[in-house]
Design an enzyme around this catalytic site. Sequence first.
Site, mmCIF file in Angstrom:
data_model
loop_
_atom_site.group_PDB
_atom_site.id
_atom_site.type_symbol
_atom_site.label_atom_id
_atom_site.label_comp_id
_atom_site.label_asym_id
_atom_site.label_seq_id
_atom_site.Cartn_x
_atom_site.Cartn_y
_atom_site.Cartn_z
ATOM 1 C CB CYS A 1 -0.989 -0.049 1.160
ATOM 2 S SG CYS A 1 -2.414 1.005 0.896
ATOM 3 C CG HIS B 1 -3.211 -3.337 4.503
ATOM 4 N ND1 HIS B 1 -2.059 -2.765 4.964
ATOM 5 C CD2 HIS B 1 -3.778 -2.411 3.694
ATOM 6 C CE1 HIS B 1 -1.937 -1.549 4.464
ATOM 7 N NE2 HIS B 1 -2.968 -1.304 3.680
ATOM 8 N NE ARG C 1 -10.304 6.093 3.043
ATOM 9 C CZ ARG C 1 -8.973 5.988 2.899
ATOM 10 N NH1 ARG C 1 -8.378 4.820 2.893
ATOM 11 N NH2 ARG C 1 -8.226 7.060 2.774
#
Length: 241
Positions: free
Chosen positions: A97, A193, A131
């Site tokens: 990320c 993640h 998002r």
Amino acid sequence: MKDTKEVVILHLYPEELNMYGDRGNILTLVQRLKWRGYQPIIRTAGVDDQVDIAKADIIFGGGGQDRGQLAVGKDLQRHAAALRNAAAGGVPMLVICGTYQLFGHGFTTLEGTVIPGISIFQANTIGSSRRMIGNAIIESSMGRLVGFENHSGRTLLKPGQPSLGTVSQGFGNDGSSGNEGAVTNQVYGTYLHGPVLPKNPVLADHLIALALERKFGIQDLEPLDDELEKAAAAQAASRPQ
Ligand code: GLN
């Protein structure tokens, strides 16, 4: 006498860039090396630290807020040449990320601040107001990888830049191309993640195998019992986005 089974893992900016347990990736590498009789050594690279990138056998960098990226952006440039050399020399790296974005040409935040990257990936990331968050599944050359993504940056790969895989659930690089992550030499960038390595042992072992072959000329990695890891991956893959 020097222990010839040492494997040096370099963790870039562990204070500033560590989200959703990204440090668990380090623990996974450490444990899987130990189970095979190797001696992992963890080194960290913080802002202003003196670091010998050339001594690293595996390099890792995690995700973070835009704030964390702003804090490390300038410092990362000190290591740009050494990291590019390491990439060219086949050092395995995993960047998640925020660090993934900075391993491209750079990240332009929603406010318009440009954080230059180190151009290991031919990619640009632009902040967006959307998002991209949720459980993600990607298909890669190593097989299915699962993780959790949360980013507003949209990463656009330049023509010719290979991705890590294609999205079968989730957003991936930009929410529309169907690409996830990037691969240059043995440098793997991804939005996953979770942390990603505990439930994707195939990726953990790929990085370890590359490091052991490069350092010791070892061709075959001793298999481990991955029943728990596979169950964790199956559970993660069964969850809605
Ligand atoms: N700040 C970046 C984004 O939102 C990186 C996020 C992250 O590392 N999870 O795109």
